[in-house]
Structures are given as C-alpha cells and as structure tokens.
Design an enzyme around this catalytic site. Sequence first.
Site, PDB file in Angstrom:
ATOM      1  N   ASP A   1      -7.479  29.759  19.824  1.00 32.32           N
ATOM      2  CA  ASP A   1      -7.925  29.681  21.202  1.00 32.32           C
ATOM      3  C   ASP A   1      -9.087  30.651  21.428  1.00 32.32           C
ATOM      4  OD1 ASP A   1      -6.760  32.192  21.296  1.00 32.32           O
ATOM      5  OD2 ASP A   1      -4.926  31.471  22.239  1.00 32.32           O
TER       6      ASP A   1
ATOM      7  N   HIS B   1     -11.647  24.507  18.007  1.00 33.45           N
ATOM      8  CA  HIS B   1     -10.630  24.902  18.982  1.00 33.45           C
ATOM      9  C   HIS B   1      -9.222  24.504  18.552  1.00 33.45           C
ATOM     10  CE1 HIS B   1      -9.865  26.810  22.718  1.00 33.45           C
ATOM     11  NE2 HIS B   1     -11.032  26.535  23.266  1.00 33.45           N
TER      12      HIS B   1
END
Length: 455
Positions: free
Chosen positions: A430, A426
């Site tokens: 995104d 992450h």
Amino acid sequence: MAQVLEFKLPDLGEGLTGAEIVRWLVEVGDVVTVDQPVVEVETAKAMVDVPCPYGGVVTARFGEEGTELPVGAPLLTVAVGGPDADRTPGEDRRPTASSEASGNVLVGYGTSKAPARRRRVRPGQPVSAPRTTPAPRTTPAAGVLDGPVPVISPLVRRLARQNGLDLREMTGSGPEGLILRADVEHALRAVGVQQVRKDRTAATEPHARTAQAPTPAAGTAVPDADGDVRVPLKGIRGAVADKLSRSRTEIPDATCWVDADATELMRARAAMNASGGPKISVLALLARICTAALARFPELNSSVDREAREVVRYAAVHLGFAAQTERGLVVPVVRDAHTRDAESLTAEFARLTGAARSGTLTPAELTGGTFTLNNYGVFGVDGSTPIINHPEAAMLGVGRIVPKPWVHEGELAVRQVVQLSLTFDHRVCDGGTAGGFLRHVADCVEQPAVLLRTL
C-alpha cells in the site's frame, strides 16, 4: 570422405524463440574451427555471436542478413572430415564429427574454447578471414563491399546495406573518419528527399523521365512519398514495446515523489574520490541506498504470480538500471547488488553500460531483475513517472541534481536538490510501504551517515 553436418539456430534461452540475422561472419567455402562465431544475430534482448560446434568447411548458409529465423531453423552446413578441413590455419589435422564438435552453443555465454579469430571490423584494421580461394565479398543487391570500412557498429553496416548505400562513398563524422549511425541516417534522409522530389515531378510531368528508385529491403525505415517514416517495432525495440504495454495492461501502478537535499551526498562522494582509488559514481551511491531501503521494505523487491495469485518476494536484489543506446532502451542487471559496495557497483555499472552501447550484452545480463533504478536526470529533466519494468513491482526514478533555493537549518540557502520518484505495483503493497521506502531513500540522500547502520 567428408560428413556434412547441419548446424541449427540453438535454443537462446530466457524464453527467446528466434533471432534476426544481422551479419554473416563466414562465407561458403570458409574453413571454420570449433566454437568459432559464424553469424551475428539480434534477439529481443541482445545482439550476440553464434558459435558453431563443428570444425570443417562451410558448404551452405541459410537466410540472408535481415531474415528472422525461429529456434531450430538451419543456419549452415559444415563438411567435417574432408580434405579441405585439414587446412585450418594453425592446425594440421583432420577434424571429425566427434573430435571437432563442442556441443556447446548457448548464445551469449561463450563456448568451451575461445574462438580462433573474430572477423569484426575495427577502425583502421583490415578484415582477415580464412578462405580456400580468395574472392571479394560483395552484396550484389546493395553494391556495398563488406570490407575494412570503419563503422561504429554492425547495425550501421546493415542499415547501409539494406538501403543500397555504399559506405566507401561516405565520409564519417566520427574519430578518424568513423562512420556513425547519424551519418547513414543523414544520407538516407537526403536520398528520401530526392526521391520525393522525383515522385512529385513524375506526377506533375507525365512525360518526365525519372530514375527508378531501388526497392528497400523488407522492414527498412525509409520515407514515403509524403516524407513519413514507418519504423518496424522489432528486435530490442519491439521487445521493449511489448514489455511496456504489458506493464501498463497488467500492473495497477501508482507513483509518489519527493524532493531531497543531495548536498551532503555529493560532499561524501567528493571526499571518497579525493581519498584515492577508483572514482565512485553517483549512480553507485544511489544503488547502495536502494539496496539498503529494500532490506527495510522487501515488499518492493518482488513480483506478482498471476496464475498462482501470489506475491513472490525475492531474497536477492538483482538491480536493473535503464541504459539508453542507439538501438533503444535496454535494462542491464547487476546481480546480487545487495552484496556489493559502492566501488564494486561503480565498476559493474561501467562494464554493463559499455556492453550495452557496443551491443554485446548477453541474455543473462538483460534478464532476471527484481528492482530497477532509472536515472533520467542524465537527460536534463527533473521528474518523471516511470513505467515499471514488468514483471518487477517497483522502479525508483532519479532526476537531475541541480542548485536550488532550499531552507537549510532554518535559513534560505542554495543546495543541491534532486527529485526522487517511486512507481510501484499497488498489489504488492500500500501507499504507506511505498512512502516509507521513498522517505528512507531521501533520508539517506540527505544524510549519508544513515547508511552506516546497514554497512
């Protein structure tokens, strides 16, 4: 007068600092030629042969089989330029330190000249080796002859030797009596059960006379008195364990998944294979789809440099793929996968898979990946949440392709369905980027013609 030269365990590259001796390929007194493999070692990345840069007579070996040595530790000494060195088969000249030293000892990448011979045991073939005086090769501690007993791999021979099993007394379950790892493990379990019974008898009958069990070699997995087994995390298994633990510790990962109708992809593959030429694998088609998706979403073909606090996006796609072997999970890497077509990918997958199963992958073939494809569908499962192959940023998981009810063009039909899962770091992107990548992969699976845009 002979000059005695010391050959040390060379720098194995790729951050490796040591190796475990699996099998010696020469004995003291053997005549060796330049770049002849003299010992088989297992690193944290692969099992490879180490070639000696000197030609002459082996005068000493350092380290028993199963011993771990650091880079720079002595492996053996070779007498160069002595009278015995003149008896190298096929040659009648005196080797010297200058004329008989290649200086090229990088493990796994070959040397300057092909080895004169390799003393590997092949099913149905005897072991040949140059000797100054004929003598049987035995391991007194284990009583196992290192002769022409057909075994599937050197690891099987080592496992038997460490546990005192005589391979000559075993009947292999493989083709033409080939002894498999399962045969040795079955024998070890039988020995373990017998020993547990003896231990219990000794505990309940103080005056009972029981045979003393052989002491297992250090690091060997054998059952204890309760039948429990402790398996050392070392070699490739240890390296995989460390990498997976580091991935979970350092990478804030997330997973998204989608079901896709793979019917058209399978039809396209069938049409390709019906046209003649080499057969195209499903894995190769999925790899081609991956590289096309990474061209659209390069954020996922990257890694995080923690010290510099930077995301490094790679220009080339070096595609790793998970391969299960009897020594554990390995991830061979297809170099420059983005430049290959489906036929080239199929051939490279087959080559690397064969090398993985035979334990001959080089360190270069096991490192440097930028993205990994994990086809866990071969294990008969539909879905998974893969652990990212550190230091990469993402892994695509592919489940089995099976017939399922599916709404196709407004009607219920039986279609070939596959579940795709993407685990991603992450920090590099995104959810929108990850979802876009996975959706593009699914679109290409459902409509292979979408790939024509990037071909």
